[in-house]
Design a protein around this motif. Structure first.
Motif, short mmCIF file in Angstrom:
data_model
loop_
_atom_site.label_atom_id
_atom_site.label_comp_id
_atom_site.label_asym_id
_atom_site.label_seq_id
_atom_site.Cartn_x
_atom_site.Cartn_y
_atom_site.Cartn_z
N GLU A 153 -0.52 -10.62 4.23
CA GLU A 153 -0.51 -11.32 3.13
C GLU A 153 -1.56 -11.19 2.09
OE1 GLU A 153 -0.04 -16.07 1.63
OE2 GLU A 153 -0.19 -15.57 4.01
N GLU A 154 -2.90 -10.69 2.86
CA GLU A 154 -3.87 -10.33 2.00
C GLU A 154 -3.73 -9.26 0.98
OE1 GLU A 154 -8.74 -9.36 2.86
OE2 GLU A 154 -7.25 -9.67 4.38
N ASN A 155 -3.18 -8.05 1.92
CA ASN A 155 -3.11 -7.02 0.88
C ASN A 155 -1.86 -7.05 0.08
OD1 ASN A 155 -4.95 -5.51 2.63
ND2 ASN A 155 -3.21 -4.63 3.92
N LEU A 156 -0.77 -7.90 0.19
CA LEU A 156 0.18 -8.23 -0.65
C LEU A 156 -0.47 -8.94 -2.04
CD1 LEU A 156 3.25 -7.81 -0.97
CD2 LEU A 156 3.55 -10.00 -0.02
N THR A 198 6.21 -12.15 -4.37
CA THR A 198 5.55 -11.73 -3.00
C THR A 198 6.17 -12.62 -1.76
OG1 THR A 198 3.64 -13.17 -3.09
CG2 THR A 198 3.49 -10.98 -4.10
N VAL A 199 6.59 -11.90 -0.94
CA VAL A 199 6.78 -12.86 0.30
C VAL A 199 6.43 -11.97 1.55
CG1 VAL A 199 8.89 -13.34 1.77
CG2 VAL A 199 9.07 -13.32 -0.76
N THR A 258 0.88 -1.14 0.06
CA THR A 258 0.05 -0.09 0.09
C THR A 258 0.77 1.18 0.23
OG1 THR A 258 -0.35 0.12 2.45
CG2 THR A 258 -1.81 -1.12 1.20
N GLY A 259 0.30 2.50 -0.15
CA GLY A 259 1.01 3.58 -0.18
C GLY A 259 2.33 4.02 -0.84
N ILE A 293 11.02 -8.08 -5.52
CA ILE A 293 10.66 -8.73 -4.47
C ILE A 293 9.68 -8.07 -3.60
CG2 ILE A 293 11.29 -10.42 -2.51
CD1 ILE A 293 11.99 -11.37 -5.35
N MET A 294 8.37 -8.42 -3.54
CA MET A 294 7.42 -7.36 -2.77
C MET A 294 7.20 -8.05 -1.37
SD MET A 294 4.98 -6.69 -5.71
CE MET A 294 3.73 -6.01 -4.80
N ASN A 295 7.37 -7.17 -0.31
CA ASN A 295 7.01 -7.92 1.11
C ASN A 295 5.90 -6.93 1.74
OD1 ASN A 295 8.23 -6.55 3.92
ND2 ASN A 295 7.65 -8.68 3.93
N SER A 296 5.11 -7.57 2.65
CA SER A 296 4.19 -6.77 3.32
C SER A 296 3.99 -7.77 4.55
CB SER A 296 2.95 -6.65 2.82
OG SER A 296 1.76 -5.96 3.60
#
Length: 248
Positions: A37-40, A55-56, A13-14, A31-34
């Protein structure tokens, strides 16, 4: 420019989302992290499930998450060229009301998350003879606002500013560059989380009389990440918030 492999924490987000989109749009591996997990997964699908993104999910306050991010980058793309330490939490609260567990939360996610994720990345960057790290701080470290008490998160962000200079000094000879972006008021979900119902109402804090957009930070992150002769700097991207004040 040859495609780079980029780790972006807090990418769902943001500001983090905007940074991830910019790097993906310019052909890089991301490599996208958050922590969510749902938002990612939602953001990944909104991006069109690109083949150059992985995604991780995980909370960076756990140092094993940073290690997993680096391992994922190496296993899938063979390198880790850029780390964007964007994941963080922020919540204003009067100094005398802050509890120990609240202070621990800000330090764990903001400072320790940045510290240990950078540690994992730099170990690999040393083997590659170079890399770039961009941290996200805040202008409030150097420009406090009396009516906005937020000592706990600001202390943790101040540690990030200090860490930036130290890492730049320690690893400059290894061609590892480390810089920080200090945003002003940026339009993002964070504003709602801290109780700001009308972010545009804060425009007067900036000389440009408007708030920033996530893309403003993303463009700066891209520049810092790819510049070959800039390190140890904290760049205020704040519409003039630190430079001066409107009067009358």
């Amino acid at each position: 420019m040859k495609a780079k492999t980029v780790i972006i924490t807090g990418a769902s987000t943001g500001i983090g989302r905007a940074i991830a989109k910019l790097f993906l749009d310019r052909g890089n591996n991301v490599i996208m992290n958050s922590a969510s997990e749902e938002n990612l997964e939602k953001t990944y699908k909104e991006f069109g499930s690109p083949s150059n993104a992985i995604t991780v999910a995980g909370d960076v306050s756990n140092r094993k998450v940073g290690e997993k991010l680096v391992r994922t980058a190496i296993d899938n793309f063979g390198s880790i060229d850029i780390l964007i330490n964007n994941a963080g939490v922020f919540q204003p609260k009067p100094f005398l009301d802050v509890q120990e567990d609240e202070l621990d939360r800000f330090i764990s996610i903001n400072l320790k998350g940045t510290y240990f994720t950078s540690q994992a990345a730099i170990k690999r960057m040393l083997e590659q003879n170079g890399g770039s790290i961009v941290n996200i701080g805040t202008v409030l470290v150097d420009h406090a606002i009396a009516g906005f008490p937020a000592s706990a998160p600001i202390v943790s962000k101040g540690g990030i500013h200090a860490l930036t200079q130290q890492l730049a000094a320690e690893f400059g000879k290894d061609n590892i560059r480390v810089n920080t972006i200090a945003p002003g008021i940026i339009r993002s979900p964070l504003q709602g989380k801290i109780g700001v119902e009308d972010a545009d109402g804060l425009a007067g804090l900036h000389l440009l009389n408007r708030i920033g957009e996530p893309e403003d930070i993303a463009e700066t992150a891209y520049y810092l990440a790819t510049s070959n002769f800039l390190t140890g700097e904290t760049i205020n991207v704040d519409g003039g918030h630190v430079a001066g004040h409107q009067f009358g």
